[in-house]
Scaffold this motif. Structure first.
Motif, mmCIF file in Angstrom:
data_model
loop_
_atom_site.group_PDB
_atom_site.id
_atom_site.type_symbol
_atom_site.label_atom_id
_atom_site.label_comp_id
_atom_site.label_asym_id
_atom_site.label_seq_id
_atom_site.Cartn_x
_atom_site.Cartn_y
_atom_site.Cartn_z
ATOM 1 N N ARG A 131 4.402 -18.043 -3.245
ATOM 2 C CA ARG A 131 5.447 -17.232 -3.406
ATOM 3 C C ARG A 131 5.741 -16.105 -4.444
ATOM 4 N NH1 ARG A 131 9.113 -23.145 -2.383
ATOM 5 N NH2 ARG A 131 9.750 -22.692 -0.266
ATOM 6 N N LEU A 132 5.426 -16.614 -5.233
ATOM 7 C CA LEU A 132 5.308 -15.826 -6.845
ATOM 8 C C LEU A 132 4.550 -14.192 -6.159
ATOM 9 C CD1 LEU A 132 4.914 -18.300 -10.003
ATOM 10 C CD2 LEU A 132 6.982 -17.557 -8.755
ATOM 11 N N GLU A 133 2.847 -14.264 -6.136
ATOM 12 C CA GLU A 133 2.569 -13.290 -5.137
ATOM 13 C C GLU A 133 3.724 -12.159 -4.091
ATOM 14 O OE1 GLU A 133 -0.943 -14.251 -3.661
ATOM 15 O OE2 GLU A 133 -1.470 -11.615 -2.768
ATOM 16 N N HIS A 134 4.514 -12.870 -3.209
ATOM 17 C CA HIS A 134 5.763 -11.839 -3.384
ATOM 18 C C HIS A 134 6.382 -11.376 -4.084
ATOM 19 C CE1 HIS A 134 3.372 -12.350 0.946
ATOM 20 N NE2 HIS A 134 3.243 -13.830 0.734
ATOM 21 N N ALA A 135 6.483 -12.305 -4.474
ATOM 22 C CA ALA A 135 7.968 -12.109 -5.779
ATOM 23 C C ALA A 135 7.603 -10.741 -6.545
ATOM 24 C CB ALA A 135 8.271 -13.428 -6.454
ATOM 25 N N ARG A 136 6.281 -10.843 -6.678
ATOM 26 C CA ARG A 136 5.917 -10.260 -7.896
ATOM 27 C C ARG A 136 5.861 -9.121 -6.719
ATOM 28 N NH1 ARG A 136 0.620 -10.842 -11.256
ATOM 29 N NH2 ARG A 136 -0.245 -11.107 -8.873
ATOM 30 N N GLU A 137 5.552 -8.462 -5.737
ATOM 31 C CA GLU A 137 5.800 -7.697 -5.267
ATOM 32 C C GLU A 137 6.958 -6.939 -4.678
ATOM 33 O OE1 GLU A 137 3.305 -5.855 -3.805
ATOM 34 O OE2 GLU A 137 1.444 -7.292 -4.468
ATOM 35 N N PHE A 138 7.886 -7.980 -4.290
ATOM 36 C CA PHE A 138 9.692 -7.470 -4.623
ATOM 37 C C PHE A 138 10.062 -6.495 -5.834
ATOM 38 C CE2 PHE A 138 10.955 -8.630 -0.486
ATOM 39 C CZ PHE A 138 10.360 -9.703 -0.027
ATOM 40 N N LEU A 139 8.981 -7.590 -7.075
ATOM 41 C CA LEU A 139 9.717 -6.892 -7.970
ATOM 42 C C LEU A 139 9.568 -5.272 -8.631
ATOM 43 C CD1 LEU A 139 9.526 -10.004 -9.886
ATOM 44 C CD2 LEU A 139 11.670 -9.070 -9.733
ATOM 45 N N LYS A 140 8.177 -5.368 -7.575
ATOM 46 C CA LYS A 140 7.932 -4.247 -7.737
ATOM 47 C C LYS A 140 7.906 -2.581 -7.155
ATOM 48 C CE LYS A 140 2.748 -5.329 -8.176
ATOM 49 N NZ LYS A 140 1.252 -5.463 -8.534
ATOM 50 N N SER A 167 12.554 -10.738 -15.013
ATOM 51 C CA SER A 167 13.117 -9.460 -15.439
ATOM 52 C C SER A 167 12.253 -8.556 -16.453
ATOM 53 C CB SER A 167 15.014 -9.151 -16.278
ATOM 54 O OG SER A 167 15.423 -10.331 -15.147
ATOM 55 N N GLU A 168 11.647 -9.060 -17.189
ATOM 56 C CA GLU A 168 10.578 -7.856 -18.433
ATOM 57 C C GLU A 168 9.611 -8.490 -17.581
ATOM 58 O OE1 GLU A 168 9.416 -11.907 -20.678
ATOM 59 O OE2 GLU A 168 11.295 -10.981 -22.278
ATOM 60 N N TYR A 169 9.299 -8.471 -16.364
ATOM 61 C CA TYR A 169 8.205 -8.308 -15.251
ATOM 62 C C TYR A 169 8.187 -6.817 -14.879
ATOM 63 C CZ TYR A 169 3.705 -8.693 -12.302
ATOM 64 O OH TYR A 169 3.028 -7.932 -11.044
ATOM 65 N N THR A 210 7.757 -4.386 -16.958
ATOM 66 C CA THR A 210 6.230 -3.692 -17.166
ATOM 67 C C THR A 210 5.613 -3.985 -16.401
ATOM 68 O OG1 THR A 210 6.611 -5.782 -18.730
ATOM 69 C CG2 THR A 210 4.493 -5.411 -18.284
ATOM 70 N N ALA A 211 5.851 -3.473 -15.145
ATOM 71 C CA ALA A 211 5.679 -3.021 -13.782
ATOM 72 C C ALA A 211 5.552 -2.075 -13.766
ATOM 73 C CB ALA A 211 6.476 -3.621 -13.276
ATOM 74 N N GLY A 212 7.547 -1.057 -14.184
ATOM 75 C CA GLY A 212 7.645 -0.141 -14.117
ATOM 76 C C GLY A 212 7.549 0.915 -14.737
ATOM 77 N N GLU A 213 7.411 0.545 -16.370
ATOM 78 C CA GLU A 213 6.450 1.550 -17.408
ATOM 79 C C GLU A 213 5.036 1.904 -16.924
ATOM 80 O OE1 GLU A 213 9.093 -0.535 -21.003
ATOM 81 O OE2 GLU A 213 6.400 -1.100 -20.543
ATOM 82 N N GLY A 214 4.394 0.384 -16.163
ATOM 83 C CA GLY A 214 2.770 0.715 -15.682
ATOM 84 C C GLY A 214 2.972 1.439 -14.845
#
Length: 752
Positions: free
Chosen positions: A700-709, A743-745, A748-752
């Motif tokens: 679930r969290l791997e898919h969540a990271r894709e959604f966040l990015k 939110s922090e992730y 961070t992903a947006g800055e990278g």
């Protein structure tokens, strides 16, 4: 007057013949000494050096076993019961078993390692776990050494103990007992290192092959006594050492050797563990006494006959000196025996020439043995010091030298160079290095590795030698070594002394081990140009994804992941040694999901052994990548042949991947798979290595990271889309696994 002159001539002839007799007797004695006694003394000398090398190999093996026991004591698994619970913590048991398998896999002569605890009936070995009593009743059965014996021995105060080699029997169900000769090494507890009791089982046959017992003189045997002078190993089936051991115990022979019957016993004591090694060697060669007695009898009869003959000939011969010289030169006078003497001398000369060639060959082998010994010890003392100094003068002709290590790998697809043996290859390398710099001595080290000592002539430098080696490698790859892939490594500059061979060789081994991946394309590696790089790339999230790809049947994606990891590490120019460790770590991730589905443990062991051999022998990172890709494909093929059912890793992984956004509680999964929640939970933990909830959260969290990015959904929407009941639960779980909030992730992903 005439009679006096005649008598004087008679005396001249008689003394001339006596002179010939003396010369012939001396020459026959020299031939006798060189043809019999000389060979025996040379072979005996070589046998002593071979035995010392074997003893060093024994000491090195026991050092490895001692270090292995010390490492096992250092593992953090002293208490298998958690808290006050009476049940075992099986996660610690499996972790300890995995560590044992990893430690034992690199030592071929170790049959097994057994770890047990005083208050636990479980025995943990490198190949699995078993009840202590059943292990020594079925797999390692012995009339005296049973489970009760080992437990009582473990409770007693004991030093590091090596038990005598004995026959152990393995009883498989439905088959006859199988005998195997093993030697047990038990750890000491005078200084308690941990709560573990560690036993190492050594395969005697493999151990004797490892120490190269074939180097001894045929007919010899080796007996090993421990520090208390108990016989723990003997290669002599008809062992009878009563008188010899009495001398060892009471007389203490100063010469370190004694003779009993037809054998000579030589004693050596190890500086490492005070073990005593007895070399039982045939006293001279078989039938040598009869040959020597016959030769002496022939010489005596010949001398007596010659004297009598000289007297008779002196009476009847009055020929001038020219006639005698003509006879000595092989004239055709009737009754002339000098032709037989001439042919005998010619035969003796041919035999001497053959003996000289044999001695030269033995000297060359002895020189190689001294060189190899210097690589291990770096020093020579005692009786070997004079031999070392003698060969040192022939090995080094300049004040400084560099050592080069040539490593060959056969091109299997060509099948060429099958007729080249190590001696021919060493001669080809020596010939190719003649124009590089000064004197070059080349030796076969092991397998397809050759070490060369290259002298630096005045006015030249190390750079010229490296350029010369590169030129030789270029021409060698197009000539006799066209069927091989060749790599060379050149050490730093050292002073021309035999003691410097060991650090030079270690410099070369470190150069091959820690070469940067960018240098793998070079034919010659300069150890001084290697730079340390610690930027290893090993992303854990990709490892988790790789495991899921394998269990889900996504083979191409799994191959892409492993190639991407290897390529990224190669781009970072890390060391080959680190890259090999990365590949072996990936292997553990790859093999974990299939351990439960593969019923044959030997198949997994063969798969692992083949992979580790491919990685260790790889010349470049592309070969490591190919080995990993081949491993992934092999595992995928095995899984494709498994019977299809709902209760298998591929179906479970695919179902979770497709339905992770729903409420996949444990009871729901058990209902889908037609089983009970408890059985499904145990099966999932055994198959995937983690419990079900942790696995579901990672998906679930791997898919969540894709959604966040990649999307603009808010946190609550992403939590809902990935199966969490509310945003609070999603945020708490995300922070638990990644250490930061969603939110922090995203930031961070947006800055990278």
């Amino acid at each position: 007057m005439n009679r006096l002159i005649a008598s004087r001539g008679l005396l001249q002839i008689f003394f001339s013949l006596l002179l010939v007799i003396v010369i012939m007797s001396v020459s026959n004695y020299v031939v006798y000494r060189n043809s019999i006694s000389g060979i025996y003394e040379k072979v005996t000398q070589n046998n002593r050096l071979a035995v010392k090398n074997i003893i060093q190999a024994f000491d090195s093996s026991l050092t490895t076993v001692n270090n292995l026991i010390f490492t096992i004591h250092g593992l953090p698994y002293d208490r298998l019961k958690s808290g006050g619970s009476a049940t075992l913590d099986m996660s610690q048991v499996y972790s300890l078993q995995d560590n044992l398998a990893s430690l034992v896999s690199s030592v071929d002569y170790i049959e097994d390692v057994v770890v047990f605890y005083d208050q636990v009936d479980l025995a943990i070995t490198a190949s699995g776990t078993s009840d202590m009593k059943l292990l020594f009743q079925n797999k390692y059965r012995h009339d005296m050494y049973n489970a009760a014996y080992w437990r009582n021995f473990a409770k007693s105060k004991r030093p590091f103990t090596v038990f005598p080699a004995s026959d152990f029997y393995a009883q498989a169900e439905g088959s006859k007992p199988r005998s195997e000769r093993l030697m047990v090494v038990m750890d000491g507890n005078k200084y308690k290192l941990s709560d573990k009791n560690v036993m190492v089982l050594i395969n005697v046959e493999k151990w004797l092959q490892h120490v190269n017992l074939q180097a001894m003189v045929p007919g010899s045997s080796l007996i090993v006594l421990d520090a208390d002078r108990n016989v723990i190993l003997s290669t002599d089936k008809n062992l009878d050492l009563v008188e010899v051991l009495n001398d060892v115990y009471f007389k203490q022979p100063q010469g370190k050797s004694l003779t009993r019957g037809d054998f000579e016993y030589s004693f050596y004591q190890s500086d490492y563990n005070r073990f005593i090694y007895i070399d039982k060697m045939p006293y001279q060669f078989q039938n040598i006494d009869s040959v020597a007695s016959g030769s002496r009898l022939i010489m005596i009869v010949a001398i007596v006959s010659a004297v009598v003959l000289a007297g008779l000939l002196s009476v009847y011969l009055y020929l001038p000196v020219k006639g005698i010289l003509k006879l000595l030169g092989g004239g055709r006078v009737k009754g002339n025996d000098f032709r037989k003497i001439h042919s005998g001398i010619a035969k003796a000369q041919r035999e001497n020439e053959e003996l000289r060639r044999q001695i030269q060959s033995a000297d060359a082998e002895l020189c190689r043995a001294v060189f190899l010994q210097s690589l291990l010890e770096g020093r020579h003392a005692g009786d070997d010091g004079a031999q070392a100094r003698r060969f040192e003068r022939s090995l080094f002709r300049e004040k400084q030298f560099v050592m080069a290590l040539f490593q060959f790998k056969s091109k299997e697809e060509t099948g060429e160079n099958a007729g080249l043996n190590p001696e021919d290859m060493a001669e080809e390398i020596r010939g190719g290095l003649q124009n590089v710099a000064g004197h070059a001595a080349v030796f076969h080290v092991q397998d397809l590795r050759f070490a060369a000592l290259i002298g630096i002539v005045p006015g030249a430098g190390r750079k010229e030698i490296i350029d010369g080696v590169r030129s030789f490698m270029l021409h060698a790859g197009q000539g006799v070594f066209a069927g091989f892939t060749v790599r060379a490594c050149v050490s730093k500059t050292y002073e021309s002394r035999l003691q410097q061979c060991s650090p030079a060789y270690q410099d070369l081994l470190n150069g091959l081990r820690y070469r940067n991946t960018h240098d793998e394309a070079q034919a010659v590696i300069d150890t001084e140009s290697i730079r340390y790089v610690a930027d290893v790339y090993f992303p854990l999230e990709k490892m988790d994804k790789l495991t899921r790809c394998l269990t889900g049947g996504r083979t191409e994606e799994a191959v892409h992941i492993v190639r991407d990891i290897i390529s990224e590490n190669a781009a970072r120019n890390i060391h080959h040694y680190h890259l090999a460790h990365v590949a072996k770590s990936i292997f553990l991730y790859i093999i974990k999901p299939v351990e439960a589905s593969v019923s044959d443990d030997k198949e997994l062991l063969r798969l692992e052994a083949r992979f580790i051999r491919q990685v260790d022998e790889a010349f470049g990172h592309d070969e490591i990548g190919n080995a990993l890709a081949e491993l992934v494909q092999s595992i995928a093929d095995k899984r494709s042949r498994e019977p299809k059912s709902k209760l298998n890793p591929a179906f479970i992984s695919q179902y979770i991947e497709l339905n992770y956004m729903h409420n996949l509680y444990l009871d729901r999964m058990a209902e889908v798979l037609d089983t009970t929640p408890k059985y499904f939970s145990n099966y999932f933990k055994k198959t995937f290595g983690i419990n079900y909830v942790e696995y579901l959260n990672k998906v679930r969290l791997e898919h969540a990271r894709e959604f966040l990015k990649n999307t603009d959904f808010n946190i609550a929407e992403i939590g809902e889309k990935t199966g969490y009941a509310n945003a609070s639960t999603f945020t708490t779980t995300f922070k638990k696994y990644y250490g930061i909030s969603p939110s922090e992730y995203r930031k961070t992903a947006g800055e990278g």
